[in-house]
Design an enzyme around this catalytic site. Structure first.
Site, PDB file in Angstrom:
ATOM      1  N   CYS A 221       0.881  -1.174   0.000  1.00 23.86           N
ATOM      2  CA  CYS A 221       0.000   0.000   0.000  1.00 23.86           C
ATOM      3  C   CYS A 221       0.913   1.216   0.000  1.00 23.86           C
ATOM      4  O   CYS A 221       2.096   1.132   0.290  1.00 23.86           O
ATOM      5  CB  CYS A 221      -0.868   0.049   1.251  1.00 23.86           C
ATOM      6  SG  CYS A 221      -1.914  -1.372   1.438  1.00 23.86           S
TER       7      CYS A 221
ATOM      8  N   ARG B 126       2.274   0.866  -5.893  1.00 21.09           N
ATOM      9  CA  ARG B 126       2.354  -0.048  -4.741  1.00 21.09           C
ATOM     10  C   ARG B 126       1.015  -0.729  -4.463  1.00 21.09           C
ATOM     11  O   ARG B 126       0.941  -1.691  -3.701  1.00 21.09           O
ATOM     12  CB  ARG B 126       2.795   0.718  -3.491  1.00 21.09           C
ATOM     13  CG  ARG B 126       4.116   1.446  -3.622  1.00 21.09           C
ATOM     14  CD  ARG B 126       4.387   2.284  -2.401  1.00 21.09           C
ATOM     15  NE  ARG B 126       4.463   1.445  -1.228  1.00 21.09           N
ATOM     16  CZ  ARG B 126       5.579   0.852  -0.812  1.00 21.09           C
ATOM     17  NH1 ARG B 126       6.687   1.015  -1.500  1.00 21.09           N
ATOM     18  NH2 ARG B 126       5.602   0.092   0.250  1.00 21.09           N
TER      19      ARG B 126
ATOM     20  N   TRP C  79      -3.599  -1.910  -1.458  1.00 21.73           N
ATOM     21  CA  TRP C  79      -3.612  -3.241  -2.068  1.00 21.73           C
ATOM     22  C   TRP C  79      -4.221  -4.123  -0.990  1.00 21.73           C
ATOM     23  O   TRP C  79      -3.627  -4.312   0.071  1.00 21.73           O
ATOM     24  CB  TRP C  79      -2.199  -3.700  -2.419  1.00 21.73           C
ATOM     25  CG  TRP C  79      -2.179  -4.998  -3.170  1.00 21.73           C
ATOM     26  CD1 TRP C  79      -2.343  -5.181  -4.521  1.00 21.73           C
ATOM     27  CD2 TRP C  79      -2.017  -6.306  -2.622  1.00 21.73           C
ATOM     28  NE1 TRP C  79      -2.267  -6.520  -4.841  1.00 21.73           N
ATOM     29  CE2 TRP C  79      -2.080  -7.239  -3.693  1.00 21.73           C
ATOM     30  CE3 TRP C  79      -1.816  -6.791  -1.348  1.00 21.73           C
ATOM     31  CZ2 TRP C  79      -1.956  -8.609  -3.500  1.00 21.73           C
ATOM     32  CZ3 TRP C  79      -1.675  -8.160  -1.148  1.00 21.73           C
ATOM     33  CH2 TRP C  79      -1.763  -9.051  -2.237  1.00 21.73           C
TER      34      TRP C  79
ATOM     35  N   ASN D 233       0.122   0.471   6.152  1.00 18.71           N
ATOM     36  CA  ASN D 233       0.616  -0.512   5.182  1.00 18.71           C
ATOM     37  C   ASN D 233       1.202  -1.656   5.994  1.00 18.71           C
ATOM     38  O   ASN D 233       2.094  -1.448   6.804  1.00 18.71           O
ATOM     39  CB  ASN D 233       1.699   0.115   4.286  1.00 18.71           C
ATOM     40  CG  ASN D 233       2.360  -0.937   3.394  1.00 18.71           C
ATOM     41  OD1 ASN D 233       1.741  -1.953   3.084  1.00 18.71           O
ATOM     42  ND2 ASN D 233       3.613  -0.724   3.022  1.00 18.71           N
ATOM     43  N   GLY D 234       0.679  -2.860   5.808  1.00 20.85           N
ATOM     44  CA  GLY D 234       1.194  -4.019   6.543  1.00 20.85           C
ATOM     45  C   GLY D 234       0.038  -4.882   7.013  1.00 20.85           C
ATOM     46  O   GLY D 234      -1.070  -4.797   6.491  1.00 20.85           O
TER      47      GLY D 234
ATOM     48  N   GLU E 107      11.645 -16.182 -17.034  1.00 16.25           N
ATOM     49  CA  GLU E 107      11.380 -14.740 -16.874  1.00 16.25           C
ATOM     50  C   GLU E 107      10.421 -14.255 -17.963  1.00 16.25           C
ATOM     51  O   GLU E 107       9.491 -13.497 -17.696  1.00 16.25           O
ATOM     52  CB  GLU E 107      12.697 -13.969 -16.902  1.00 16.25           C
ATOM     53  CG  GLU E 107      12.561 -12.464 -16.886  1.00 16.25           C
ATOM     54  CD  GLU E 107      11.777 -11.919 -15.697  1.00 16.25           C
ATOM     55  OE1 GLU E 107      11.545 -12.658 -14.722  1.00 16.25           O
ATOM     56  OE2 GLU E 107      11.375 -10.740 -15.759  1.00 16.25           O
TER      57      GLU E 107
ATOM     58  N   LYS F  94       6.760 -12.472 -17.297  1.00 23.88           N
ATOM     59  CA  LYS F  94       6.391 -11.176 -17.876  1.00 23.88           C
ATOM     60  C   LYS F  94       5.034 -11.265 -18.570  1.00 23.88           C
ATOM     61  O   LYS F  94       4.163 -10.442 -18.380  1.00 23.88           O
ATOM     62  CB  LYS F  94       7.475 -10.714 -18.869  1.00 23.88           C
ATOM     63  CG  LYS F  94       8.775 -10.291 -18.259  1.00 23.88           C
ATOM     64  CD  LYS F  94       8.732  -8.913 -17.655  1.00 23.88           C
ATOM     65  CE  LYS F  94       8.477  -8.781 -16.202  1.00 23.88           C
ATOM     66  NZ  LYS F  94       9.110  -9.534 -15.191  1.00 23.88           N
TER      67      LYS F  94
ATOM     68  N   GLU G 286       2.014 -11.846 -16.023  1.00 25.16           N
ATOM     69  CA  GLU G 286       1.635 -10.822 -15.043  1.00 25.16           C
ATOM     70  C   GLU G 286       1.071  -9.564 -15.693  1.00 25.16           C
ATOM     71  O   GLU G 286       0.354  -8.822 -15.031  1.00 25.16           O
ATOM     72  CB  GLU G 286       2.810 -10.472 -14.129  1.00 25.16           C
ATOM     73  CG  GLU G 286       3.959  -9.783 -14.788  1.00 25.16           C
ATOM     74  CD  GLU G 286       5.020  -9.378 -13.764  1.00 25.16           C
ATOM     75  OE1 GLU G 286       4.669  -8.993 -12.645  1.00 25.16           O
ATOM     76  OE2 GLU G 286       6.206  -9.481 -14.095  1.00 25.16           O
TER      77      GLU G 286
ATOM     78  N   HIS H 156       9.387 -34.642 -21.750  1.00 25.12           N
ATOM     79  CA  HIS H 156       8.943 -35.327 -20.523  1.00 25.12           C
ATOM     80  C   HIS H 156       7.533 -34.889 -20.120  1.00 25.12           C
ATOM     81  O   HIS H 156       7.212 -34.871 -18.941  1.00 25.12           O
ATOM     82  CB  HIS H 156       9.957 -35.067 -19.411  1.00 25.12           C
ATOM     83  CG  HIS H 156      11.337 -35.505 -19.775  1.00 25.12           C
ATOM     84  ND1 HIS H 156      11.744 -36.822 -19.773  1.00 25.12           N
ATOM     85  CD2 HIS H 156      12.389 -34.803 -20.271  1.00 25.12           C
ATOM     86  CE1 HIS H 156      12.991 -36.904 -20.193  1.00 25.12           C
ATOM     87  NE2 HIS H 156      13.411 -35.700 -20.500  1.00 25.12           N
TER      88      HIS H 156
ATOM     89  N   LYS I 197       3.598  -3.473  -6.765  1.00 26.99           N
ATOM     90  CA  LYS I 197       5.015  -3.447  -7.116  1.00 26.99           C
ATOM     91  C   LYS I 197       5.877  -4.066  -6.037  1.00 26.99           C
ATOM     92  O   LYS I 197       6.876  -4.701  -6.324  1.00 26.99           O
ATOM     93  CB  LYS I 197       5.460  -2.004  -7.358  1.00 26.99           C
ATOM     94  CG  LYS I 197       6.912  -1.854  -7.783  1.00 26.99           C
ATOM     95  CD  LYS I 197       7.203  -2.575  -9.082  1.00 26.99           C
ATOM     96  CE  LYS I 197       8.646  -2.499  -9.492  1.00 26.99           C
ATOM     97  NZ  LYS I 197       8.932  -3.359 -10.664  1.00 26.99           N
TER      98      LYS I 197
END
Ligand code: AGP
Length: 612
Positions: free
Chosen positions: A2, A27, A73, A99-100, A485, A489, A492, A508, A607
């Site tokens: 947040c 954030r 968030w 925030n937390g 990676e 990308k 997300e 496999h 983020k």
């Protein structure tokens, strides 16, 4: 997770706070709110992005020179108006943003309900403001003392800002495990989750440490105490960040800007640390502990997400060049699996934000077992950077786009320097090869610049493949972590399901997924595995898979059979990831844009993951 902003001074708080919230929106962006002290306490809050809050207050009276704001968030309670911050107590005297996570909020809430408190929201945060209100009332205490006593009863993580309608000359902030910074202006003070909300007003900052409470007032300035009520001298730093770093500067999205910044950010990660003329690589943080590194039993790299992927490349680099055993672990797994650790171990944390809760916790565990902890971090002064024994910043500047790009290549660059420096100390590679790698590394920024010229071609390919609902990414050796990676990308920012695999692993199981509806992104730029990867591509083509191949310039065999080809400059094998990742970053960006996604603020994400 947040974003928090606070202001006290002589200017109107509302504009400064809302502008600050827009800079912190990366954030979290589920809801936003603001509280201003005028002749009372005015609170405005709304589900949605900060622009919804702007609309809400457009015709309201938001005058006042003291206020706090929040962009959320969601952790406890869905993203709606009621759960949006700021929260108040029953008296409506205090307003608080957080925030937390207050882990013992249930116990505290039951006790407060027993004392007659009623709650509007489902959040843990609302419990905290009620607790402070109760303690202040019981003891007829000043705000900062009530905050301090309340925090001694809280378990969990918090960064808070609090204001008191009946004492408008004070703004209080406090932190534990979630970041909080105080900005010291001319006759005004700011509080922020990071410095971006107030960078254009002041660059003089104090990063709070865990269990510290900052009280700012115009008559007494900044005072810091800890939850044990001990005075703490503020350590004032001057930031060298530029405000332009927080603007898009003509790019449509921060992500695209940050992809295009990579020639410079890779150069900045090397600046002063490498010289082919002097055949030298120097990482100051490493030099201090060189003996412990060269005598280490092993190096453990802990990280999350994209940083985990750069860690995997670090494993290949350090084992390949310096012959020191390396293990790479998801921080969230490492911290709970009771790992075997000793003072003979080195634990390296990779983190763009320097605030990722799992990575922080993994480091604290390593520190408790006597391991040397080293940070490769982007955010200066962040919690992880301040916890480590030593480290190397990647100097990529603020990374605003939720999808990490320049931080990835910055981390890989520093890991390459680390591997080269250790290899030189341990004489595990010849001077000639060392010199070749150093010279090639200095050329990487120009090669990245060249790859960025392929943007229009890559955009065309993105239009061709954008409607597929799945994707496979393949790579071998140094390009296997690049495949992981690339898949992350795409996932997300475009919400397309994607998986990365070692190319040989196809046989496999995953090869059963291949048909004409499956795009397969193959990164085939490492010479040592070339023939094998050509066979892997032929296996995919034989099953009608659609191949998008990243190859070295002039390559023939794959170019002949792939649906689309992106040619990039070739380089020494250990340096290939710095080049082969660029087309995958651009591909995911353009696919997401074609799909109309919110590229910089994808759904459900934030983020910096500062909670477990
Ligand atoms: C990567 O694009 C994501 N934003 C995410 O996986 C990120 O890499 C991860 O949360 C770790 O963040 P950090 O590097 O700030 O610790």
């Amino acid at each position: 997770m947040c974003g928090i902003v606070g202001y006290i001074g002589s200017r109107q708080a509302d504009k400064l706070i809302i502008k600050g919230l827009e800079r912190l929106e990366y954030r979290g962006y589920d809801s936003a709110g603001i509280a201003i002290i005028n002749d009372g306490l005015s609170i405005f809050k709304k589900a949605g992005k900060v622009k919804a809050l702007r609309k809400l207050v457009a015709n309201a009276d938001t005058s006042g020179t003291v206020g706090i704001g929040h962009t959320r968030w969601a952790t406890h309670g869905e993203p709606n108006d009621i759960n949006a911050h700021p929260h108040t107590g029953n008296s409506g005297r205090l307003a608080l943003v957080h925030n937390g996570i207050i882990e013992n909020y249930g116990v505290l809430k039951s006790a407060l309900i027993a004392e007659g408190h009623t709650f509007d929201s489902e959040t843990d945060t609302e419990v905290l403001v009620h607790l402070i209100e109760q303690i202040q009332k019981d003891g007829n205490l000043a705000l900062e003392e009530a905050v301090r006593l309340a925090l001694t009863r809280v378990e969990g993580a918090y960064a808070i800002a609090v204001i008191d309608r009946d004492n408008p000359s004070v703004l209080v902030g406090a932190r534990k495990a979630s970041p909080l910074v105080v900005g010291i202006g001319e006759g005004e003070y700011f509080i922020g989750s990071d410095a971006s909300p107030f960078l254009d007003s002041t660059k003089r900052v104090v990063y709070l440490d865990d269990n510290q409470i900052a009280t700012v007032s115009l008559e007494n300035g900044l005072q810091i105490r800890n939850t044990a009520n001990e005075e703490q001298p503020p350590f004032i730093q001057e930031l060298d960040l530029q405000i332009e770093a927080l603007e898009k500067e003509g790019y449509e999205h921060f992500m695209l800007k940050e992809i295009y910044e990579q020639p410079k950010t890779i150069f900045d990660a090397m600046r002063g640390r490498i010289s082919s003329k002097e055949s030298r690589v120097t990482l100051r943080g490493l030099e201090e502990y060189a003996n412990r590194f060269v005598r280490a039993n092993r190096i453990i790299i802990v990280a999350c997400g994209t940083s985990y992927h750069s860690g995997l490349i670090g494993e290949y680099l350090i084992e390949d060049l310096a012959r020191i055993p390396v293990e790479v672990e998801y921080a969230s797994e490492f911290r709970y699996r009771n790992p075997i650790l000793s003072e003979r171990d080195i634990v390296i944390a990779l983190s763009q934000s320097g605030e990722t809760a799992d990575t922080m916790a993994a480091l604290e565990l390593a520190k408790s077992k006597g391991a040397l902890i080293y940070g490769i971090v982007n955010s200066v002064g962040s919690s992880i950077a301040r916890l480590t024994d030593a480290g190397s910043y990647i100097h990529a500047g603020p990374e605003i786009g939720v999808a990490s790009t320049k931080a990835f290549t910055g981390q890989v660059t520093v890991l390459t320097l680390l591997a080269l420096s250790l290899a030189r100390k341990l004489s595990t590679i010849s001077n000639t090869y060392f010199q070749t790698l150093v010279r090639e590394l200095e050329l990487i920024p120009a090669m990245v610049e060249e790859i960025l010229q392929e943007n229009d071609h890559i955009k065309y390919i993105a239009k061709e493949v954008k409607d597929h609902r799945n994707a496979l990414y393949l790579g071998r050796g140094y390009n296997y972590p690049v495949a992981l990676e690339g898949a992350l990308k795409l996932k997300e920012i475009s919400y397309v399901h994607a998986e990365g695999y070692p190319a040989a692993e196809m046989k496999h199981g995953p090869i059963a997924l291949i048909d004409e509806n499956m795009p397969v992104y193959v990164t085939a730029t490492n010479p040592s595995a070339y023939d094998k990867i050509v066979s892997n591509v032929q296996e995919v083509v034989a099953r009608k898979g659609r191949v998008i191949a990243i190859v070295n310039k002039g390559e023939q065999a794959i170019a002949k059979i792939a649906d689309h080809v992106i040619e990039i400059p070739s380089t020494e094998e250990p340096l290939t990831p710095l080049l082969s990742v660029i087309p995958l970053q651009l591909l995911s960006y353009h696919i997401a844009v074609e799909l109309g996604r919110n590229v910089d603020q994808p759904r459900n994400l934030a983020k910096s993951v500062t909670v477990e």
